[in-house]
Design an enzyme around this catalytic site. Structure first.
Site, PDB file in Angstrom:
ATOM      1  CG  ASP A  50      -1.873   1.181   1.235  1.00  0.00           C
ATOM      2  OD1 ASP A  50      -3.040   0.994   0.861  1.00  0.00           O
ATOM      3  OD2 ASP A  50      -1.444   2.299   1.610  1.00  0.00           O
ATOM      4  CE1 TYR A  55       0.883   7.817   2.257  1.00  0.00           C
ATOM      5  CE2 TYR A  55       1.337   5.531   1.697  1.00  0.00           C
ATOM      6  CZ  TYR A  55       0.540   6.481   2.305  1.00  0.00           C
ATOM      7  OH  TYR A  55      -0.592   6.075   2.968  1.00  0.00           O
ATOM      8  CE  LYS A  80      -3.527   4.897   0.541  1.00  0.00           C
ATOM      9  NZ  LYS A  80      -2.129   4.440   0.539  1.00  0.00           N
ATOM     10  CG  HIS A 111      -4.089   9.786   0.297  1.00  0.00           C
ATOM     11  ND1 HIS A 111      -2.729   9.806   0.101  1.00  0.00           N
ATOM     12  CD2 HIS A 111      -4.253   9.281   1.550  1.00  0.00           C
ATOM     13  CE1 HIS A 111      -2.115   9.338   1.173  1.00  0.00           C
ATOM     14  NE2 HIS A 111      -3.017   9.020   2.069  1.00  0.00           N
TER      15      HIS A 111
END
Length: 323
Positions: A50, A55, A80, A111
Site C-alpha cells: 500500500d 508518500y 492513491k 487519498h
C-alpha cells in the site's frame, strides 16, 4: 512463498490479502529504505503493498517489486490520488503508473476527500472539484484497464452517503485509521452493509507519534493477551483487526517485526471481547495520529471535523462513545 493469511473479496470480485505493508515512512520519501522494506516484506510472504503518490516513494516501491522476483500478478498493489490532483485524475494515475513501472494497479484510492490547488493550498469545502466530481473521474478509470478496483480513504458515513447517492459505482474499500482505540464500529457496519470493506491504516496506532497519547501497545489487556500467545502486542492488535473483517496495513522497517506482523494469532472470543472494549476505557477513545494537531483552528487539511463528518473534537478525541 506467500504467507498463509486470509484474503477478503472486494465488491469487484478481486481478492485482497488481509495484511499488507504500509509505505508511509513518516515523511514523504524514504527512497532506498522504503525499497528495502518492501523487498523484506515480499520475502517474508507479503503479497499486498500500500503506497500513495503523496508518500513520494512509488519509484522505490516499483523497484522493490521488480527486484523481488515475485511475479507482478501475485502482488496486490494499491496507490492513491493526491489532494492537489483531484482535478486531473487520469493524468495523476498515469504519473503514478510510470513511477511504479507497472501497467495497472489493483486498487486506486482518493487519498482524502479534500481537494487542493496545484500549489498545495486547500480548496474551501464544497467548491469544485468536489469529492463527488473527483469520484466520477475515478469511475472512468475502470474502463481503461489501468485499475482493477477503486475506493476512498478517510471518508465518513456523512460523505459516503452523498457519494453513493450521486454516483454509479460503490467504492471497493474505505481506508481509515482503525485500531482498538478507534474501532469505528458504526462506520464499519455501515460500510459492510453496502459491500465496502474497511482497510485499517495505522493499525498499531503509530507508536512513534504518541506525544502523551494513550500507548495502545502498552495497554495491560493487550500485553496480557500477547503474553498468553507468546507473541507481540502488535500481533495481537493486527490479529484483532483481521478477525473482525478489516484489512490491515502495518508499516515496519525492521525485518523481524515485518515477519511478526504477518504471523496472525487465533484469538479467542473472550480475547476479542476484551480488545473490543479497550476504547471504552477512560481517555482511550480517540485517534492516535499527529495530524490532528497540524492547525490551531481544529481543522484537518483545511476541513472542520463537522465537514469531514468525524464525531471528534480537536486532537482527534471522539465525542460520544460508540457501542
Amino acid at each position: 512463498m506467500a504467507a498463509n493469511i486470509p484474503s477478503f473479496t472486494l465488491n469487484t470480485g478481486y481478492k485482497i490479502p488481509s495484511v499488507g505493508i504500509g509505505c508511509w515512512m513518516g515523511a514523504p520519501g524514504g527512497g532506498e529504505i522504503a525499497a528495502k522494506m518492501c523487498k523484506d516484506a515480499l520475502e517474508a510472504g507479503y503479497r499486498h503493498i500500500d503506497t500513495a503518490y503523496g508518500y513520494g516513494n512509488e519509484e522505490y516501491v516499483g523497484k522493490a517489486m521488480r527486484e523481488s522476483g515475485v511475479p507482478r500478478e501475485e502482488i496486490f498493489l494499491t496507490t492513491k490520488l493526491p489532494n492537489h490532483h483531484h482535478h486531473k485524475v487520469k493524468e495523476s494515475l498515469d504519473e503514478s503508473l510510470a513511477k511504479l513501472g507497472v501497467d495497472y494497479v489493483d486498487l486506486y484510492l482518493i487519498h482524502w476527500p479534500q481537494a487542493y490547488t496545484e500549489d498545495n493550498k486547500p480548496i474551501p469545502y464544497g467548491q469544485s472539484p468536489t469529492y463527488v466530481e473527483t469520484w466520477k473521474g475515478m469511475e472512468k478509470l475502470l474502463d481503461t484497464g489501468k485499475v482493477r478496483s477503486i475506493g476512498v480513504s478517510n471518508f465518513s458515513i456523512k460523505l459516503l452517503e452523498v457519494l453513493l447517492r450521486e454516483s454509479d459505482i460503490v467504492p471497493a474499500t474505505n481506508q481509515v485509521e482503525c485500531h482498538p482505540c478507534l474501532p469505528s464500529v458504526d462506520l464499519k457496519l455501515w460500510c459492510e452493509e453496502r459491500g465496502i470493506l474497511i482497510t485499517a491504516y495505522s493499525p498499531l496506532g503509530r507508536p512513534g507519534e504518541y506525544d502523551g497519547k494513550p500507548s495502545l501497545l502498552q495497554d495491560p489487556d493487550v500485553v496480557s493477551i500477547a503474553q498468553a500467545h507468546n507473541a507481540t502486542p502488535g500481533q495481537v492488535t493486527l490479529s484483532w483487526g483481521v478477525k473482525r473483517g478489516t484489512i490491515v496495513i502495518p508499516k515496519s522497517e525492521n525485518p523481524e517485526r515485518i515477519k511478526q506482523n504477518i504471523s496472525l494469532l487465533d484469538l479467542t472470543d473472550e480475547e476479542m471481547a476484551t480488545l473490543n472494549a479497550i476504547h471504552l476505557k477512560p481517555g482511550m477513545h480517540r485517534s492516535l495520529l499527529r495530524y490532528h494537531q497540524y492547525s490551531d483552528d481544529g481543522t484537518v487539511l483545511g476541513w472542520t471535523y463537522e465537514q469531514l463528518g468525524w464525531n471528534m473534537t480537536k486532537g482527534g478525541i471522539v465525542c460520544a462513545l460508540e457501542p
